[in-house]
Write an enzyme that holds these catalytic residues in place. Structure first.
Site, PDB file in Angstrom:
ATOM      1  CG  HIS A  15      -1.827   1.220   1.352  1.00  0.00           C
ATOM      2  ND1 HIS A  15      -2.017   1.844   2.489  1.00  0.00           N
ATOM      3  CD2 HIS A  15      -2.783   1.486   0.356  1.00  0.00           C
ATOM      4  CE1 HIS A  15      -3.051   2.815   2.152  1.00  0.00           C
ATOM      5  NE2 HIS A  15      -3.295   2.784   1.052  1.00  0.00           N
ATOM      6  NE  ARG A  16      -1.989   5.772   1.346  1.00  0.00           N
ATOM      7  CZ  ARG A  16      -2.722   6.472   2.666  1.00  0.00           C
ATOM      8  NH1 ARG A  16      -1.748   7.474   3.472  1.00  0.00           N
ATOM      9  NH2 ARG A  16      -3.993   6.330   2.919  1.00  0.00           N
ATOM     10  CD  GLU A  42      -3.007   2.461  -3.333  1.00  0.00           C
ATOM     11  OE1 GLU A  42      -3.833   3.078  -3.429  1.00  0.00           O
ATOM     12  OE2 GLU A  42      -2.017   2.583  -2.463  1.00  0.00           O
ATOM     13  CG  ASP A  44      -2.820   7.016  -3.512  1.00  0.00           C
ATOM     14  OD1 ASP A  44      -3.701   6.422  -3.600  1.00  0.00           O
ATOM     15  OD2 ASP A  44      -2.026   6.883  -2.460  1.00  0.00           O
ATOM     16  CG  HIS A  57      -3.436   9.284   0.158  1.00  0.00           C
ATOM     17  ND1 HIS A  57      -4.041  10.122   1.318  1.00  0.00           N
ATOM     18  CD2 HIS A  57      -3.898   8.260  -0.081  1.00  0.00           C
ATOM     19  CE1 HIS A  57      -5.078   9.527   1.485  1.00  0.00           C
ATOM     20  NE2 HIS A  57      -5.118   8.451   0.760  1.00  0.00           N
ATOM     21  CD  GLU A 117      -6.835   5.444  -4.356  1.00  0.00           C
ATOM     22  OE1 GLU A 117      -6.172   4.900  -3.565  1.00  0.00           O
ATOM     23  OE2 GLU A 117      -7.790   6.198  -4.135  1.00  0.00           O
ATOM     24  CE  LYS A 119      -6.336   8.787  -2.481  1.00  0.00           C
ATOM     25  NZ  LYS A 119      -7.574   8.037  -2.177  1.00  0.00           N
ATOM     26  CG  ASP A 238      -0.142   0.561   5.650  1.00  0.00           C
ATOM     27  OD1 ASP A 238      -0.495   1.002   4.608  1.00  0.00           O
ATOM     28  OD2 ASP A 238      -0.726   1.035   6.835  1.00  0.00           O
TER      29      ASP A 238
END
Ligand code: G3P
Ligand code: MG
Length: 253
Positions: A15-16, A42, A44, A57, A117, A119, A238
């Protein structure tokens, strides 16, 4: 259409990047995810004032950098002056907000798949999506698996019209009663739901309807195992290392 990318989704996705271990959405975070065993990450994406796609993000830079104000009101040159390491200083001091192009180069080098993603700021859905699509078309090598996700249906529809072969994921927190209508409307092949709202029943229903099911943000191995047991395709975390260490349902083949 069946997308082969969707058949390659790993059970665990950073994540991120791997933002439990490095400043979120930075190149170090992407590299950390790969080091910890993630095959897919993933991150953003939004755009700057001079219309360059950058990996970030929040609408503004305040939480993650030493600067202030909206990304959309800063040029790339101004963005690049910021220190994006503040969550993990001093080890990552000097870390910058990467461009989408820089992130793609790193992802390609590491052999990762990308869950990108969208954003966009409210009101900037279409310009953001147009720019991101143009950069993906220019910079993303064909061998990099790509899934584009968003909470924003307008952005998803636009991306789908510009890049019809790219699989799309609809992001939500709670699963709305009309989830299937929304997935159809946005042309999505997957539903990405917040962990606290996931039940065995809704996983079963979404999977039975032929969609992939992803859950974010799962940092507890027991919870990850439960979701995978229910048929969830990927959990976004994470801390990929924690989940790999506790994984009981290792998918083979
Ligand atoms: O894509 C999953 C997750 O990243 C969605 O929420 O706020 O962390 O971008 P957020
Ligand atoms: Mg995200």
């Amino acid at each position: 259409m069946m997308h082969s990318v969707l058949d390659q989704l790993p059970q665990i996705m950073g994540h991120r990047g791997a933002c439990g271990h490095a400043p979120e959405n930075t190149l170090s975070s992407i590299e950390m995810a790969a080091t910890l065993g993630s095959k897919f990450i993933e991150i953003d994406v939004c755009v700057t004032k001079d219309n360059i796609a950058v990996i970030h993000h929040d609408t503004d830079v305040d939480r993650c950098t030493n600067g202030h104000g909206p990304v959309l009101l800063k040029t790339l040159e101004e963005i690049k002056l910021l220190d994006a390491s503040i969550q993990f200083s001093p080890h990552f001091t000097g870390e910058k907000i990467p461009t989408l192009k820089e992130a793609i180069l790193t992802i390609q080098k590491l052999g990762l798949g990308l869950n990108l993603e969208l954003k966009p700021c409210k009101g900037w859905q279409i310009p953001t999506t147009e720019r991101v699509a143009a950069e993906l078309q220019e910079y993303l090598p064909e061998n990099v698996p790509l899934l584009v996700s968003s909470f924003n249906i307008e952005a998803l529809k636009k991306l789908g019209s510009l890049m019809p072969d790219v699989p799309l994921g609809y992001l939500t927190e709670a699963i709305p009663p009309d989830w299937e209508r929304r997935l159809v409307e946005a042309g999505c092949a997957s539903l990405h739901c917040e962990k606290d709202f996931v039940t065995k029943e809704n996983v079963t229903a979404v999977k039975a309807a032929g969609y992939k099911f992803l859950v974010y943000t799962v940092n507890d191995p027991e919870m990850a195992n439960r979701f995978l047991d229910w048929g969830v395709d990927s959990v976004i975390t994470d801390f990929p290392d924690r989940l790999f260490a506790g994984l009981q349902h290792i998918k083979t083949g």
